[in-house]
Design a protein around this motif. Sequence first.
Motif, PDB file in Angstrom:
ATOM      1  N   PHE A  83     -39.949  13.082   4.021  1.00 59.00           N
ATOM      2  CA  PHE A  83     -39.541  12.016   3.096  1.00 59.00           C
ATOM      3  C   PHE A  83     -38.901  12.549   1.823  1.00 59.00           C
ATOM      4  O   PHE A  83     -38.500  11.774   0.957  1.00 59.00           O
ATOM      5  CB  PHE A  83     -40.751  11.148   2.746  1.00 59.00           C
ATOM      6  CG  PHE A  83     -41.356  10.477   3.942  1.00 59.00           C
ATOM      7  CD1 PHE A  83     -40.676   9.467   4.597  1.00 59.00           C
ATOM      8  CD2 PHE A  83     -42.589  10.879   4.428  1.00 59.00           C
ATOM      9  CE1 PHE A  83     -41.211   8.866   5.712  1.00 59.00           C
ATOM     10  CE2 PHE A  83     -43.138  10.279   5.545  1.00 59.00           C
ATOM     11  CZ  PHE A  83     -42.439   9.268   6.190  1.00 59.00           C
ATOM     12  N   ARG A  84     -38.840  13.892   1.707  1.00 56.54           N
ATOM     13  CA  ARG A  84     -38.256  14.515   0.510  1.00 56.54           C
ATOM     14  C   ARG A  84     -38.867  13.932  -0.748  1.00 56.54           C
ATOM     15  O   ARG A  84     -38.170  13.590  -1.704  1.00 56.54           O
ATOM     16  CB  ARG A  84     -36.747  14.321   0.486  1.00 56.54           C
ATOM     17  CG  ARG A  84     -36.116  14.775   1.773  1.00 56.54           C
ATOM     18  CD  ARG A  84     -34.658  15.053   1.579  1.00 56.54           C
ATOM     19  NE  ARG A  84     -34.134  15.719   2.764  1.00 56.54           N
ATOM     20  CZ  ARG A  84     -33.117  16.549   2.756  1.00 56.54           C
ATOM     21  NH1 ARG A  84     -32.521  16.823   1.640  1.00 56.54           N
ATOM     22  NH2 ARG A  84     -32.712  17.113   3.855  1.00 56.54           N
ATOM     23  N   HIS A  85     -40.190  13.803  -0.711  1.00 49.78           N
ATOM     24  CA  HIS A  85     -40.868  13.182  -1.832  1.00 49.78           C
ATOM     25  C   HIS A  85     -41.383  14.241  -2.794  1.00 49.78           C
ATOM     26  O   HIS A  85     -42.061  15.181  -2.393  1.00 49.78           O
ATOM     27  CB  HIS A  85     -42.029  12.333  -1.317  1.00 49.78           C
ATOM     28  CG  HIS A  85     -42.445  11.292  -2.299  1.00 49.78           C
ATOM     29  ND1 HIS A  85     -43.088  11.615  -3.451  1.00 49.78           N
ATOM     30  CD2 HIS A  85     -42.281   9.956  -2.318  1.00 49.78           C
ATOM     31  CE1 HIS A  85     -43.316  10.508  -4.134  1.00 49.78           C
ATOM     32  NE2 HIS A  85     -42.832   9.489  -3.452  1.00 49.78           N
ATOM     33  N   ALA A  86     -41.059  14.087  -4.071  1.00 46.16           N
ATOM     34  CA  ALA A  86     -41.421  15.113  -5.061  1.00 46.16           C
ATOM     35  C   ALA A  86     -42.933  15.216  -5.235  1.00 46.16           C
ATOM     36  O   ALA A  86     -43.472  16.300  -5.443  1.00 46.16           O
ATOM     37  CB  ALA A  86     -40.758  14.799  -6.392  1.00 46.16           C
ATOM     38  N   LEU A  87     -43.625  14.061  -5.145  1.00 46.13           N
ATOM     39  CA  LEU A  87     -45.076  14.082  -5.358  1.00 46.13           C
ATOM     40  C   LEU A  87     -45.779  14.831  -4.227  1.00 46.13           C
ATOM     41  O   LEU A  87     -46.750  15.558  -4.465  1.00 46.13           O
ATOM     42  CB  LEU A  87     -45.593  12.644  -5.453  1.00 46.13           C
ATOM     43  CG  LEU A  87     -46.911  12.464  -6.194  1.00 46.13           C
ATOM     44  CD1 LEU A  87     -46.831  13.052  -7.590  1.00 46.13           C
ATOM     45  CD2 LEU A  87     -47.260  10.995  -6.280  1.00 46.13           C
ATOM     46  N   ALA A  88     -45.269  14.660  -2.997  1.00 43.22           N
ATOM     47  CA  ALA A  88     -45.855  15.387  -1.865  1.00 43.22           C
ATOM     48  C   ALA A  88     -45.683  16.880  -2.064  1.00 43.22           C
ATOM     49  O   ALA A  88     -46.583  17.678  -1.777  1.00 43.22           O
ATOM     50  CB  ALA A  88     -45.198  14.947  -0.555  1.00 43.22           C
ATOM     51  N   ASP A  89     -44.529  17.285  -2.592  1.00 37.50           N
ATOM     52  CA  ASP A  89     -44.313  18.703  -2.847  1.00 37.50           C
ATOM     53  C   ASP A  89     -45.244  19.205  -3.950  1.00 37.50           C
ATOM     54  O   ASP A  89     -45.794  20.308  -3.849  1.00 37.50           O
ATOM     55  CB  ASP A  89     -42.863  18.944  -3.238  1.00 37.50           C
ATOM     56  CG  ASP A  89     -42.639  20.382  -3.624  1.00 37.50           C
ATOM     57  OD1 ASP A  89     -42.977  21.246  -2.796  1.00 37.50           O
ATOM     58  OD2 ASP A  89     -42.168  20.646  -4.729  1.00 37.50           O
ATOM     59  N   ALA A  90     -45.433  18.379  -4.987  1.00 36.10           N
ATOM     60  CA  ALA A  90     -46.375  18.768  -6.038  1.00 36.10           C
ATOM     61  C   ALA A  90     -47.773  18.948  -5.457  1.00 36.10           C
ATOM     62  O   ALA A  90     -48.494  19.884  -5.830  1.00 36.10           O
ATOM     63  CB  ALA A  90     -46.389  17.706  -7.146  1.00 36.10           C
ATOM     64  N   ALA A  91     -48.137  18.068  -4.515  1.00 32.62           N
ATOM     65  CA  ALA A  91     -49.457  18.174  -3.883  1.00 32.62           C
ATOM     66  C   ALA A  91     -49.563  19.462  -3.088  1.00 32.62           C
ATOM     67  O   ALA A  91     -50.579  20.171  -3.144  1.00 32.62           O
ATOM     68  CB  ALA A  91     -49.695  16.964  -2.982  1.00 32.62           C
ATOM     69  N   ALA A  92     -48.489  19.799  -2.331  1.00 32.23           N
ATOM     70  CA  ALA A  92     -48.519  21.027  -1.537  1.00 32.23           C
ATOM     71  C   ALA A  92     -48.631  22.249  -2.442  1.00 32.23           C
ATOM     72  O   ALA A  92     -49.456  23.132  -2.224  1.00 32.23           O
ATOM     73  CB  ALA A  92     -47.259  21.112  -0.675  1.00 32.23           C
ATOM     74  N   LYS A  93     -47.813  22.255  -3.493  1.00 35.12           N
ATOM     75  CA  LYS A  93     -47.814  23.397  -4.405  1.00 35.12           C
ATOM     76  C   LYS A  93     -49.181  23.562  -5.057  1.00 35.12           C
ATOM     77  O   LYS A  93     -49.664  24.680  -5.234  1.00 35.12           O
ATOM     78  CB  LYS A  93     -46.739  23.176  -5.470  1.00 35.12           C
ATOM     79  CG  LYS A  93     -46.558  24.346  -6.399  1.00 35.12           C
ATOM     80  CD  LYS A  93     -45.543  24.037  -7.474  1.00 35.12           C
ATOM     81  CE  LYS A  93     -45.418  25.213  -8.421  1.00 35.12           C
ATOM     82  NZ  LYS A  93     -44.510  24.909  -9.535  1.00 35.12           N
TER      83      LYS A  93
END
Lengths: 242, 53, 221
Positions: A83-93
């Motif tokens: 979904f190219r979602h920034a929040l999901a990436d923040a969660a992964a990081k």
Amino acid sequence: MISAPAFLSNPERFMAFSRWAAPLFGGLAVLLAITGLWLGFTAPEDYQQGDTVRIMFIHVPAAWLSMFAYFCLGIASFLSLVFRHALADAAAKSAAPLGAGFTALALVTGSLWGRPMWGTWWVWDARLTSVLVLFLFYLAYMALRSALDDETKAARACAILALVGLVNLPVVHWSVNWWNSLHQGVTVFAKGGPKMAPVFLVPLLLMVLAYMAAFGALWLVRIRGEVWRRRADAALSRLART
Amino acid sequence: MLDLDFGKYEGFIWAAYGISALVFVLLTVASLRFSAHWKRQAEQLKAQEDARS
Amino acid sequence: MSLAWELLKRETALSWGRGGGPLVSAGFYLGVATLLPLAAGPEPARLAAVAPGVAWMTLALATLLGLDRLFERDYEDGALDLLTLSPLPLEFVCALKCLGQWLATGLPLALAAPITEIALGGSPTLAPLVLVSALVGGLAFAFASGIGAALSLGARRGGLLTAVIVLPLFTPPVIFGGGALDAFASGLPWSAGFVLLCAYAAAAIALGPLAMAAACRNALS
């Protein structure tokens, strides 16, 4: 009824939710840990392991959380990739350093448990080695993250790496069946229900829940920090432009 | 009965609990500081932006 | 099809010529094998015990050589952009790149592996299994390491980063291959480890190119 990821995908809603959820999880973790430790330290000594069974109450939760955190990292990476979602990436990081911490704890407490029980600090069996490899995966993930300057590219590259690493998790979990070793087999989820006596099982499960709640609280705090960092970045570039 | 007498395993058990506590404290402090730092930063920059517009 | 053939020839030639190609890999391989007796002592019994393992592990390490140039060169001179425009899917192109890398370096190293194993005092009866494991394992290493090389495109200190990403991916094949060799050397059933090694190689060949192509597209975007 709206699903949890969809509900939290809105950054405003996420910040409002995590504002009270993070301290709630943190308090829950403290309560569960106090109860679990009390029951754990009042439990009788194990007839085989003696007092060292106390290490189980912090070793097993750390080992579970090392895998659980990677699972969360994998799901968040998948969502960020699709979904190219920034929040999901923040969660992964945010999950990576926490997972690395839990994995390090699992290795160190396991070693401190193994020394008196097996007479050795470290056994090169598949299960221990897999946990060590899991630790290396966390390190590789964080190294890749810090080596790429472009943030959107780093997000996608790290998500791909996390999904590649996800194939490692089943190896961790099932390798115990492939190799016979000094490490005891799967005790809790063995066939025919738990083999562990309830006096040990109850505090162990409480400690697992405490670790999970602590992970949840720290994860939310880190994601909040990440959201603010991105807001600060965005504000800075807006200021630089005007 | 609370049993805190670990006999010959004392060193191993206290070391395991000590290290776990230390890692939890470090993770908590690091996460809270990281979060607080960027919250301050974001709010400062926002205030700057508002002041300028 | 002829397009794929041309591309494979190009990749193999590039890997072959890239910074010395198989010569550098073979030199590294022999160098490590020479250092082993110097470090661990020349007693034949001790050397023979670790010979298959060392031959196997050095192969994994030698695969890392030249890896940082696998995608980086094409990325820098723009050839990777052109390759994404070719009628071949990028996944297939990535698979061909890894195959070319294996043909140019993995294949010569696989031939050197049983020689090293015997030179270090390992049993000659073990040599065929070392050769076959090195061939299959080399494929697994090449495809797994391609993922690391593609992911670290455009990164600072890409070469070192590639090794950090790739080495954890190497652990399963190293365990499986080493387990098979170890079991064979001590007269136990060895097929399980070898079958798992083949399975890992197959999985790496099937799934690796997907990750590589996604990483390349990301780096080029």
